[in-house]
Scaffold this active site. Structure first.
Site, PDB file in Angstrom:
ATOM      1  N   SER A  77      -5.145  -7.933 -52.390  1.00 47.84           N
ATOM      2  CA  SER A  77      -4.647  -8.167 -51.172  1.00 47.84           C
ATOM      3  C   SER A  77      -5.647  -8.301 -49.979  1.00 47.84           C
ATOM      4  O   SER A  77      -6.739  -7.452 -50.296  1.00 47.84           O
ATOM      5  CB  SER A  77      -3.551  -7.327 -50.686  1.00 47.84           C
ATOM      6  OG  SER A  77      -3.034  -7.822 -49.384  1.00 47.84           O
ATOM      7  N   TYR A 106       1.853  -0.441 -48.364  1.00 50.33           N
ATOM      8  CA  TYR A 106       1.319  -1.371 -48.912  1.00 50.33           C
ATOM      9  C   TYR A 106      -0.074  -1.475 -48.934  1.00 50.33           C
ATOM     10  O   TYR A 106      -0.916  -1.801 -49.966  1.00 50.33           O
ATOM     11  CB  TYR A 106       1.661  -2.757 -48.357  1.00 50.33           C
ATOM     12  CG  TYR A 106       1.606  -4.111 -49.046  1.00 50.33           C
ATOM     13  CD1 TYR A 106       2.278  -4.719 -50.160  1.00 50.33           C
ATOM     14  CD2 TYR A 106       0.488  -4.864 -48.556  1.00 50.33           C
ATOM     15  CE1 TYR A 106       1.973  -5.745 -50.874  1.00 50.33           C
ATOM     16  CE2 TYR A 106       0.143  -6.107 -49.202  1.00 50.33           C
ATOM     17  CZ  TYR A 106       0.860  -6.496 -50.179  1.00 50.33           C
ATOM     18  OH  TYR A 106       0.567  -7.711 -50.656  1.00 50.33           O
TER      19      TYR A 106
HETATM   20  P1  NAP Z   1       7.292 -12.602 -54.404  1.00 51.37           P
HETATM   21  O1  NAP Z   1       7.622 -14.196 -54.580  1.00 51.37           O
HETATM   22  O2  NAP Z   1       8.108 -11.575 -53.779  1.00 51.37           O
HETATM   23  O3  NAP Z   1       6.848 -12.030 -56.112  1.00 51.37           O
HETATM   24  C1  NAP Z   1       6.811 -10.772 -56.374  1.00 51.37           C
HETATM   25  C2  NAP Z   1       7.251 -10.628 -57.834  1.00 51.37           C
HETATM   26  O4  NAP Z   1       7.066  -9.260 -58.142  1.00 51.37           O
HETATM   27  C3  NAP Z   1       8.677 -11.242 -58.298  1.00 51.37           C
HETATM   28  O5  NAP Z   1       8.458 -11.838 -59.143  1.00 51.37           O
HETATM   29  C4  NAP Z   1       9.305 -10.049 -58.373  1.00 51.37           C
HETATM   30  O6  NAP Z   1      10.394 -10.097 -59.636  1.00 51.37           O
HETATM   31  C5  NAP Z   1       8.387  -8.899 -58.948  1.00 51.37           C
HETATM   32  N1  NAP Z   1       8.657  -7.720 -58.986  1.00 51.37           N
HETATM   33  C6  NAP Z   1       9.106  -6.783 -57.765  1.00 51.37           C
HETATM   34  N2  NAP Z   1       9.227  -5.657 -58.180  1.00 51.37           N
HETATM   35  C7  NAP Z   1       9.277  -5.602 -59.295  1.00 51.37           C
HETATM   36  C8  NAP Z   1       9.688  -4.554 -60.358  1.00 51.37           C
HETATM   37  N3  NAP Z   1       9.805  -3.331 -60.006  1.00 51.37           N
HETATM   38  N4  NAP Z   1       9.597  -4.907 -61.815  1.00 51.37           N
HETATM   39  C9  NAP Z   1       9.365  -5.972 -62.155  1.00 51.37           C
HETATM   40  N5  NAP Z   1       8.766  -7.028 -61.485  1.00 51.37           N
HETATM   41  C10 NAP Z   1       9.105  -6.821 -59.994  1.00 51.37           C
HETATM   42  O7  NAP Z   1       5.941 -12.489 -53.660  1.00 51.37           O
HETATM   43  P2  NAP Z   1       4.209 -13.111 -54.040  1.00 51.37           P
HETATM   44  O8  NAP Z   1       3.782 -13.338 -52.662  1.00 51.37           O
HETATM   45  O9  NAP Z   1       4.391 -14.254 -55.196  1.00 51.37           O
HETATM   46  O10 NAP Z   1       3.732 -11.718 -54.583  1.00 51.37           O
HETATM   47  C11 NAP Z   1       2.990 -11.669 -55.863  1.00 51.37           C
HETATM   48  C12 NAP Z   1       1.899 -10.635 -55.849  1.00 51.37           C
HETATM   49  O11 NAP Z   1       0.973 -11.031 -54.954  1.00 51.37           O
HETATM   50  C13 NAP Z   1       2.432  -9.244 -55.069  1.00 51.37           C
HETATM   51  O12 NAP Z   1       1.568  -8.182 -55.878  1.00 51.37           O
HETATM   52  C14 NAP Z   1       1.963  -9.380 -53.628  1.00 51.37           C
HETATM   53  O13 NAP Z   1       1.562  -8.160 -53.073  1.00 51.37           O
HETATM   54  C15 NAP Z   1       0.617 -10.200 -53.971  1.00 51.37           C
HETATM   55  N6  NAP Z   1      -0.037 -10.888 -52.831  1.00 51.37           N
HETATM   56  C16 NAP Z   1       0.734 -11.638 -52.013  1.00 51.37           C
HETATM   57  C17 NAP Z   1       0.137 -12.266 -50.996  1.00 51.37           C
HETATM   58  C18 NAP Z   1       0.977 -13.414 -50.248  1.00 51.37           C
HETATM   59  O14 NAP Z   1       0.735 -13.593 -49.105  1.00 51.37           O
HETATM   60  N7  NAP Z   1       2.187 -13.915 -50.480  1.00 51.37           N
HETATM   61  C19 NAP Z   1      -1.050 -12.150 -50.689  1.00 51.37           C
HETATM   62  C20 NAP Z   1      -1.776 -11.172 -51.319  1.00 51.37           C
HETATM   63  C21 NAP Z   1      -1.161 -10.769 -52.300  1.00 51.37           C
HETATM   64  P3  NAP Z   1      11.784 -10.814 -59.293  1.00 51.37           P
HETATM   65  O15 NAP Z   1      12.010 -11.352 -58.004  1.00 51.37           O
HETATM   66  O16 NAP Z   1      11.532 -11.731 -60.494  1.00 51.37           O
HETATM   67  O17 NAP Z   1      12.595  -9.732 -60.029  1.00 51.37           O
HETATM   68  C1  GCO Z   2       1.595  -8.814 -44.550  1.00 51.19           C
HETATM   69  C2  GCO Z   2       1.685  -9.542 -45.639  1.00 51.19           C
HETATM   70  C3  GCO Z   2       0.551  -9.295 -46.450  1.00 51.19           C
HETATM   71  C4  GCO Z   2       0.200 -10.202 -47.609  1.00 51.19           C
HETATM   72  C5  GCO Z   2      -0.900 -10.158 -48.346  1.00 51.19           C
HETATM   73  C6  GCO Z   2      -2.210 -10.443 -47.440  1.00 51.19           C
HETATM   74  O1  GCO Z   2       2.714  -8.143 -43.934  1.00 51.19           O
HETATM   75  O2  GCO Z   2       0.696  -8.381 -43.693  1.00 51.19           O
HETATM   76  O3  GCO Z   2       2.793  -9.687 -46.145  1.00 51.19           O
HETATM   77  O4  GCO Z   2       0.002  -7.925 -46.572  1.00 51.19           O
HETATM   78  O5  GCO Z   2       1.112 -10.811 -48.198  1.00 51.19           O
HETATM   79  O6  GCO Z   2      -0.990  -9.218 -49.155  1.00 51.19           O
HETATM   80  O7  GCO Z   2      -3.440 -10.689 -48.475  1.00 51.19           O
END
Ligand code: NAP
Ligand code: GCO
Length: 263
Positions: A144, A157
């Site tokens: 992240s 986080y």
């Molecule tokens: P999301 O749509 O909320 O997806 C999160 C996923 O994690 C869902 O598929 C959920 O499963 C799964 N999950 C959560 N807790 C779990 C558990 N205890 N056991 C199994 N599965 C679990 O969010 P996303 O944005 O796609 O995030 C995916 C990853 O990218 C995360 O690690 C997040 O921190 C990271 N990330 C996101 C961003 C951003 O800006 N969106 C940026 C950087 C990093 P179900 O809902 O299917 O149960």
């Molecule tokens: C926040 C965001 C994040 C992003 C992501 C950035 O509240 O700042 O949710 O932390 O999802 O991980 O890379």
């Protein structure tokens, strides 16, 4: 291009029924891999299966909480028996809690650490023995901006994602001699359900202040989409990255390179 081909590979992407995990799994499938994924609950897993099916992808879905070591080991054993040894593990499942540190309960802090940091360790440990036996593998941890930057309300986080960066480097150091590459992929701000509250329109119809803030902080001047991660994940999962190890590839439209717009 053959060097990016994943033909014959088995990939397990955690939390890939929707969001970033889903798009990355689709990219791996498009490059030739067979896909296994899990969700935390049955309805989400079933919706995920339907979504893969619509794209003509024959994915195998599991309900498995990534924090539960026994269930994780059972899922990995089933995949190995029914599909073959896992070549690519993407630790994508993650949660966030936005709560000021003074108000955050220890249990809330721990829950985020358990899903975002302890679970990737549990998952990696579960797949490593067969990767070692097979003579190689790829583990990709979804990091992240918070692996590098702090921000109000996301103490747990940021602690977890910063820790995940160091877990990546350490496992890369430990398993490199077995031809296992452990890398991180660090998305910038991506439009998914995790960030939906930061993009909600205000009652008067104007953009959320965080929405405008992120666009001004991103040289690309936009939020990322899950599809922005497709090329980078294929690179890190393929032989094209065989000498890349312990690296965090940030895919952030330039956020980390930028001091911000002058007022
Ligand atoms: P999301 O749509 O909320 O997806 C999160 C996923 O994690 C869902 O598929 C959920 O499963 C799964 N999950 C959560 N807790 C779990 C558990 N205890 N056991 C199994 N599965 C679990 O969010 P996303 O944005 O796609 O995030 C995916 C990853 O990218 C995360 O690690 C997040 O921190 C990271 N990330 C996101 C961003 C951003 O800006 N969106 C940026 C950087 C990093 P179900 O809902 O299917 O149960
Ligand atoms: C926040 C965001 C994040 C992003 C992501 C950035 O509240 O700042 O949710 O932390 O999802 O991980 O890379």
């Amino acid at each position: 291009m053959a060097i990016f081909s994943l033909k014959g590979k088995i990939a397990l992407v955690t939390g890939a029924a929707h969001g970033i995990g889903f798009s990355m799994a689709v990219a791996l499938a498009e490059a030739g891999a067979r896909i296994a994924f899990n969700s935390s609950n049955e309805p989400s897993m079933k919706r995920g299966l339907e979504a893969y099916k619509k794209l003509g992808i024959d994915a195998k879905g599991f309900v498995c909480d990534v924090r539960d070591e026994k269930k994780v080991q059972k899922m990995v054993a089933t995949i190995e028996k029914e599909m073959g040894a896992i070549d690519i593990l993407v630790n994508n499942a993650g949660i966030i809690k936005r709560i000021p540190a003074v108000d955050m309960k220890v249990e809330e802090f721990e829950e985020v650490i358990d899903v975002d940091l302890v679970a990737p360790f549990i998952m990696s440990k579960a797949v490593a023995p067969s990767m070692i036996r097979k003579g190689g593998g790829k583990i990709i941890n979804i990091c992240s901006m918070m692996s590098e930057l702090g921000r109000e309300t996301v103490a747990a986080y940021a602690a977890a994602k910063g820790g995940l960066k160091m877990l990546t480097r350490t496992l890369a150091s430990e398993w490199g001699e077995h031809n296992i590459q452990v890398n991180g992929l660090g998305p910038g701000y991506i439009a998914t359900s995790q960030t939906a509250p930061l993009r909600e329109k205000q009652p008067d119809g104007s953009p959320h202040p965080f929405d405008s803030f992120i666009i001004s902080k991103t040289p690309a001047a936009r939020w990322g989409t899950p599809d922005d991660l497709k090329g980078p994940i294929v690179f890190l999962a393929s032989e094209a990255s065989n000498f890349v190890n312990g690296h965090i590839l940030y895919v952030d439209g330039g956020i980390l390179a930028y001091i911000g717009k002058q007022p």
